[in-house]
Design a protein around this motif. Structure first.
Motif, mmCIF file in Angstrom:
data_model
loop_
_atom_site.group_PDB
_atom_site.id
_atom_site.type_symbol
_atom_site.label_atom_id
_atom_site.label_comp_id
_atom_site.label_asym_id
_atom_site.label_seq_id
_atom_site.Cartn_x
_atom_site.Cartn_y
_atom_site.Cartn_z
ATOM 1 N N ARG A 50 -89.129 -56.624 -42.363
ATOM 2 C CA ARG A 50 -88.850 -56.784 -43.788
ATOM 3 C C ARG A 50 -87.369 -56.621 -44.126
ATOM 4 O O ARG A 50 -86.844 -57.300 -45.016
ATOM 5 C CB ARG A 50 -89.676 -55.774 -44.597
ATOM 6 N N LEU A 51 -86.678 -55.697 -43.433
ATOM 7 C CA LEU A 51 -85.273 -55.432 -43.699
ATOM 8 C C LEU A 51 -84.441 -55.648 -42.441
ATOM 9 O O LEU A 51 -84.957 -55.665 -41.326
ATOM 10 C CB LEU A 51 -85.070 -53.994 -44.192
ATOM 11 N N ARG A 52 -83.129 -55.769 -42.652
ATOM 12 C CA ARG A 52 -82.165 -55.829 -41.562
ATOM 13 C C ARG A 52 -81.177 -54.676 -41.727
ATOM 14 O O ARG A 52 -81.038 -54.122 -42.826
ATOM 15 C CB ARG A 52 -81.414 -57.172 -41.586
ATOM 16 N N ALA A 53 -80.485 -54.336 -40.654
ATOM 17 C CA ALA A 53 -79.530 -53.233 -40.731
ATOM 18 C C ALA A 53 -78.346 -53.496 -39.813
ATOM 19 O O ALA A 53 -78.477 -54.137 -38.767
ATOM 20 C CB ALA A 53 -80.195 -51.910 -40.351
ATOM 21 N N ALA A 54 -77.202 -52.990 -40.229
ATOM 22 C CA ALA A 54 -75.985 -52.984 -39.410
ATOM 23 C C ALA A 54 -75.429 -51.571 -39.495
ATOM 24 O O ALA A 54 -75.075 -51.101 -40.581
ATOM 25 C CB ALA A 54 -74.979 -54.013 -39.912
ATOM 26 N N LEU A 55 -75.371 -50.879 -38.372
ATOM 27 C CA LEU A 55 -75.126 -49.443 -38.357
ATOM 28 C C LEU A 55 -73.917 -49.097 -37.494
ATOM 29 O O LEU A 55 -73.922 -49.362 -36.294
ATOM 30 C CB LEU A 55 -76.358 -48.712 -37.812
ATOM 31 N N ASP A 56 -72.916 -48.482 -38.096
ATOM 32 C CA ASP A 56 -71.817 -47.935 -37.301
ATOM 33 C C ASP A 56 -72.078 -46.474 -36.956
ATOM 34 O O ASP A 56 -71.404 -45.910 -36.104
ATOM 35 C CB ASP A 56 -70.492 -48.060 -38.052
ATOM 36 N N VAL A 57 -73.037 -45.876 -37.637
ATOM 37 C CA VAL A 57 -73.394 -44.474 -37.408
ATOM 38 C C VAL A 57 -74.912 -44.371 -37.327
ATOM 39 O O VAL A 57 -75.631 -45.156 -37.949
ATOM 40 C CB VAL A 57 -72.847 -43.568 -38.533
ATOM 41 N N THR A 58 -75.395 -43.418 -36.563
ATOM 42 C CA THR A 58 -76.833 -43.264 -36.363
ATOM 43 C C THR A 58 -77.211 -41.788 -36.371
ATOM 44 O O THR A 58 -76.352 -40.908 -36.269
ATOM 45 C CB THR A 58 -77.279 -43.876 -35.016
ATOM 46 N N ASP A 59 -78.487 -41.530 -36.484
ATOM 47 C CA ASP A 59 -79.024 -40.184 -36.345
ATOM 48 C C ASP A 59 -80.236 -40.284 -35.432
ATOM 49 O O ASP A 59 -81.247 -40.859 -35.819
ATOM 50 C CB ASP A 59 -79.428 -39.634 -37.712
ATOM 51 N N PRO A 60 -80.127 -39.773 -34.183
ATOM 52 C CA PRO A 60 -79.039 -38.965 -33.621
ATOM 53 C C PRO A 60 -77.821 -39.804 -33.228
ATOM 54 O O PRO A 60 -77.895 -41.027 -33.178
ATOM 55 C CB PRO A 60 -79.678 -38.349 -32.374
ATOM 56 N N GLU A 61 -76.718 -39.091 -32.979
ATOM 57 C CA GLU A 61 -75.482 -39.748 -32.544
ATOM 58 C C GLU A 61 -74.764 -38.856 -31.543
ATOM 59 O O GLU A 61 -74.611 -37.655 -31.800
ATOM 60 C CB GLU A 61 -74.577 -39.996 -33.752
ATOM 61 N N PRO A 62 -74.300 -39.431 -30.433
ATOM 62 C CA PRO A 62 -74.486 -40.816 -29.981
ATOM 63 C C PRO A 62 -75.968 -41.135 -29.808
ATOM 64 O O PRO A 62 -76.762 -40.256 -29.472
ATOM 65 C CB PRO A 62 -73.756 -40.863 -28.643
ATOM 66 N N LEU A 63 -76.312 -42.387 -30.018
ATOM 67 C CA LEU A 63 -77.693 -42.811 -29.870
ATOM 68 C C LEU A 63 -78.062 -42.760 -28.387
ATOM 69 O O LEU A 63 -77.437 -43.423 -27.564
ATOM 70 C CB LEU A 63 -77.853 -44.222 -30.420
ATOM 71 N N PRO A 64 -79.073 -41.955 -28.022
ATOM 72 C CA PRO A 64 -79.367 -41.780 -26.593
ATOM 73 C C PRO A 64 -80.058 -43.001 -25.993
ATOM 74 O O PRO A 64 -80.727 -43.772 -26.690
ATOM 75 C CB PRO A 64 -80.296 -40.565 -26.570
ATOM 76 N N ALA A 65 -79.891 -43.178 -24.702
ATOM 77 C CA ALA A 65 -80.591 -44.246 -23.988
ATOM 78 C C ALA A 65 -82.090 -44.090 -24.200
ATOM 79 O O ALA A 65 -82.613 -42.974 -24.216
ATOM 80 C CB ALA A 65 -80.252 -44.190 -22.502
ATOM 81 N N GLY A 66 -82.748 -45.218 -24.376
ATOM 82 C CA GLY A 66 -84.180 -45.203 -24.579
ATOM 83 C C GLY A 66 -84.622 -45.041 -26.014
ATOM 84 O O GLY A 66 -85.816 -45.139 -26.311
ATOM 85 N N HIS A 67 -83.687 -44.782 -26.938
ATOM 86 C CA HIS A 67 -84.071 -44.626 -28.340
ATOM 87 C C HIS A 67 -84.542 -45.969 -28.880
ATOM 88 O O HIS A 67 -83.927 -47.008 -28.629
ATOM 89 C CB HIS A 67 -82.893 -44.113 -29.167
ATOM 90 N N PRO A 68 -85.634 -45.991 -29.659
ATOM 91 C CA PRO A 68 -86.174 -47.272 -30.136
ATOM 92 C C PRO A 68 -85.239 -48.055 -31.038
ATOM 93 O O PRO A 68 -85.389 -49.273 -31.179
ATOM 94 C CB PRO A 68 -87.453 -46.862 -30.884
ATOM 95 N N LEU A 69 -84.264 -47.392 -31.636
ATOM 96 C CA LEU A 69 -83.337 -48.108 -32.523
ATOM 97 C C LEU A 69 -82.494 -49.122 -31.755
ATOM 98 O O LEU A 69 -82.094 -50.159 -32.306
ATOM 99 C CB LEU A 69 -82.426 -47.101 -33.239
#
Length: 316
Positions: free
Chosen positions: A249-268
């Motif tokens: 439904r939505l799109r996103a463009a992210l320079d920052v994330t939670d958690p950060e750094p985004l760990p390997a394997g994170h679904p994001l």
């Protein structure tokens, strides 16, 4: 400055690289390494190492019994807030207003344009030698909502001006009027979000904005809308965003994330319709010249006994 001892200044930039720095101060270089350059108790002016995280930023604060100014090189202060209670009363905490506006606004525009025009798909197509032609959304005629209308938010709008947007709406902590139009409060978001094709987050992270972009916020955005975050990862509830992305439904463009750094394997990492950059909004060639000018100006005021600028908090 009441002591006759030369005040210590801790800098994450070598002092001889900062033109215009005043004489009469003892400059100590510390960029977050394990060893301190001097006794923290003698530090009067602490410039926080850039992009080294809360653990490094806060580490010397407990020993800085005589510090008078803590100067960040970031627009946000959340990385030093955990240590403010360790400081004596009356310490001025200053942010880096004027340093990051150009770079962060550039990236915000880049993320908007890259996402709308389908650049991630073109890159994947190039990797596979596929010619992915077609029609893609334009920024022209879109309605944009900027949430966090400080100096960075205003710089983003400056760069939106030539793109023939249908409308730019602005939201900040306090209502006011600017040359470009009214600034609304967070209370107005329910009325503004359904009209926004693009929502840009450039707000500080604080108790009122932690998790601001949750399920209710996202549900109010229209189908196909784009969320751009150049603020802090904690402003967005990641689980709620993932649900909207995975539904398409939505799109996103992210320079920052939670958690950060985004760990390997994170679904994001592999969610559909998301473009991720690794917190590089301020990390450009524009940073260092502006940071040096800021520090030189602040130190000159400090040495002359004049008020420093960009004070966002006073301890005590």
């Amino acid at each position: 400055m009441t002591s006759t001892k030369t005040p210590d200044v801790w800098l994450p930039i070598p002092a001889d690289e900062i033109d215009g720095r005043p004489e009469g101060l003892a400059y100590r270089f510390w960029d977050g390494g394990p060893d301190y350059p001097a006794d923290p108790a003698d530090c009067a002016f602490y410039v926080v190492p850039y992009m080294k995280g809360p653990e490094v930023s806060v580490r010397p604060l407990a020993g800085m019994a005589q510090v008078q100014v803590v100067q960040t090189l970031s627009a946000g202060i959340d990385h030093v807030e955990p240590g403010l209670g360790l400081l004596p009363d009356g310490v001025r905490l200053c942010n880096a207003k004027g340093v990051h506006e150009a770079s962060t606004a550039e990236l915000a525009l880049a993320l908007i344009l890259a996402s709308l025009r389908g650049f991630p798909g073109f890159v994947h197509g190039q990797d596979k030698e596929e010619w992915r032609s077609g029609f893609y959304p334009a920024l022209a005629d879109k309605s944009v909502l900027i949430v966090g209308y400080g100096s960075i938010g205003a710089a983003i709008e400056d760069r939106l001006a030539p793109f023939e947007c249908a409308r730019v709406a602005r939201v900040a902590r306090s209502a006011r009027t600017t040359a470009r139009g009214p600034v609304h409060t967070l209370d107005d978001l329910p009325a503004l979000l359904p009209e926004a094709d693009v929502v840009v987050l450039s707000t500080p992270l604080n108790p009122s904005t932690q998790g601001l972009v949750g399920a209710e916020f996202l549900a109010a955005m229209p189908d196909g809308a784009l969320l751009v975050n150049v603020a802090r990862g904690g402003v967005v509830d990641t689980k709620s965003l993932l649900l909207e992305l995975e539904s398409g439904r939505l799109r996103a463009a992210l320079d920052v994330t939670d958690p950060e750094p985004l760990p390997a394997g994170h679904p994001l990492w592999h969610a559909p319709n998301v473009l991720i950059t690794p917190h590089v909004g301020g990390s450009t060639s524009a940073f260092l010249p502006r940071a040096k000018r800021l520090v030189a100006g602040q130190l000159s005021r400090f040495a002359a006994g004049e008020p420093v600028r960009n004070v966002v908090r006073i301890t005590g």
